[in-house]
Design an enzyme around this catalytic site. Structure first.
Site: not given
Ligand code: FEO
Length: 401
Positions: A28, A82, A84, A86, A148, A167, A193, A226
């Site tokens: 992104h 989460h 999202e 990913d 986030h 995250d 990050y 991550h």
């Molecule tokens: Fe908010 Fe790693 O996705």
């Protein structure tokens, strides 16, 4: 052929079963030059539980890593910290393969998952502080709203003193090593990050850190979604997050510019000389060879932001507008700054930049400088003096001066 992916043991009852994305180069607008990982964790409780999943194309990798420890069909619960994509993109495929008895998410997460994916089942919402019994051990849910996304949640496994932190505390860093203490050069990636993902919500970080402190919530391991897992360095990353969240201004300036025929570049270099002569340090980013996500990373511990652009067709250069849009969204704070640039006949860019800096609540350090066509000696001296002036301003606001 049996896929060769293996799980990695994280603690007595927890295995990492995520996926490594060596090729990811953009998240992104954030340059992920070292790739990333999508972390998922298998908890070997009476009710075997999977914490998070991975990006959709990596579902087989996750299932193969699980299969190196237990039959994936024996997983009873999935917890989605989460929504999202990913971390949830492979959830439909994993649910189909595993047929879990329950899928849990935060109260917001249960709704957000349903808005993203056709899961074929009802996600069970868990409230902040609620415990999920896994039979012989428990997972406790800790909402992490807006760290986030609104749905973000941490989960804590008291039995192994492991915090699954979604995250937060992550890095976009692909590696064969699974633990931070096995790696060098991680600090920049951790800061990058934070700056590119969490900065707009930095004010919430101290509250979330405080939530982790109560007696009983022991944490020996922080397992983010991550990058590598924190064990020996966990106190260091907690301290770094507290510091980054504050963004205390220092004697460091970040200067970035676009240029057409090197006039604004010459101005930028003269400003940097002035900053240094005034006792500041500076990081200079020419936009033809720099990335927006490194600029915001350097702003984390800076006190000043100076932006340069010539005027092109009554506007700032597109490469500069790109960074300003990005920075405006990430909301860095506690900065002083100004704008500069060359022009040919209309010269709007410097004023436009000053307006955006004002919108970003960057405290003005001088009016900025416009130079027609090519800067002469006198113009470069004005630029040098602007650098000096900003350094003086920094001395008033920077911590520890
Ligand atoms: Fe908010 Fe790693 O996705």
């Amino acid at each position: 052929m049996r896929r060769p992916f293996k799980a990695v043991k994280v603690s007595e009852h927890v295995h990492w079963v995520g996926a490594i994305d060596w090729g990811l180069r953009d998240f992104h607008g954030y340059s992920t030059e070292r790739g990333s990982t999508y972390n998922a964790y298998l908890v070997l409780a009476d009710k075997p539980t999977l914490i998070d999943t991975v990006k959709a194309p990596f579902a087989d990798e996750l299932l193969a890593r699980v299969a190196s420890v237990i039959d994936p069909a024996s997983i009873e619960y999935i917890v989605s910290n989460h929504a999202e994509m990913d971390h949830s993109g492979s959830l439909p495929r994993v649910i189909e393969a595993v047929r879990p008895k329950k899928v849990f998410a935060s109260t917001v997460g249960a709704r957000v998952l349903a808005e993203h994916l056709d899961l074929g089942l009802e996600v069970q919402p868990v409230k902040d502080g609620e415990r999920i019994s896994l039979g012989n051990m428990e997972l406790q849910a800790l909402e992490a709203r807006m760290l986030h996304w609104p749905d973000s949640m941490f989960t804590h496994l008291a039995a192994d003193r492991v915090l699954f932190s979604s995250d937060t505390f992550g890095m976009h860093l692909a590696s064969t090593e699974r633990f931070v203490d096995e790696l060098t050069g991680w600090r920049y990636q951790a800061a990058k990050y934070f700056a590119n993902i969490l900065l707009p919500y930095a004010a919430l970080v101290p509250k979330q850190l405080a939530k982790l402190e109560p007696a009983g919530l022991g944490i020996d391991i922080i397992a983010p979604d991550h990058g590598p897992v924190w064990r020996h360095d966990r106190h260091e990353i907690l301290g770094l997050y507290a510091a980054w969240a504050e963004q205390k201004p220092t004697m460091k300036a970040v200067v970035f510019y676009g240029t057409m025929w090197q006039s604004t570049a010459a101005m930028a270099r003269a400003i940097v000389e002035g900053l240094v002569a005034g006792g500041a340090t500076a990081k200079l980013f020419p936009m033809d060879s720099s990335h927006r996500s490194d600029i915001v990373t350097e702003l984390l511990d800076a006190g000043a932001l100076l932006v340069g652009s010539p005027t092109l067709n009554n506007n700032m250069l597109p490469s500069v507008a790109d960074v300003m849009t990005y920075l405006k969204g990430l909301k860095p704070k506690n900065l002083v700054g100004t704008a500069f640039g060359s022009y040919g006949w209309s010269g709007e860019a410097v004023g436009q930049l000053r307006d955006i800096l004002a919108e970003m609540k960057v405290e003005p350090a001088g009016e900025g400088i416009k130079v027609k066509h090519v800067p002469g000696q006198e113009d470069l001296e004005r630029c040098f003096n602007l650098g000096l002036q900003v350094a003086e301003k920094l001395k008033e606001v920077a911590v520890g001066v």
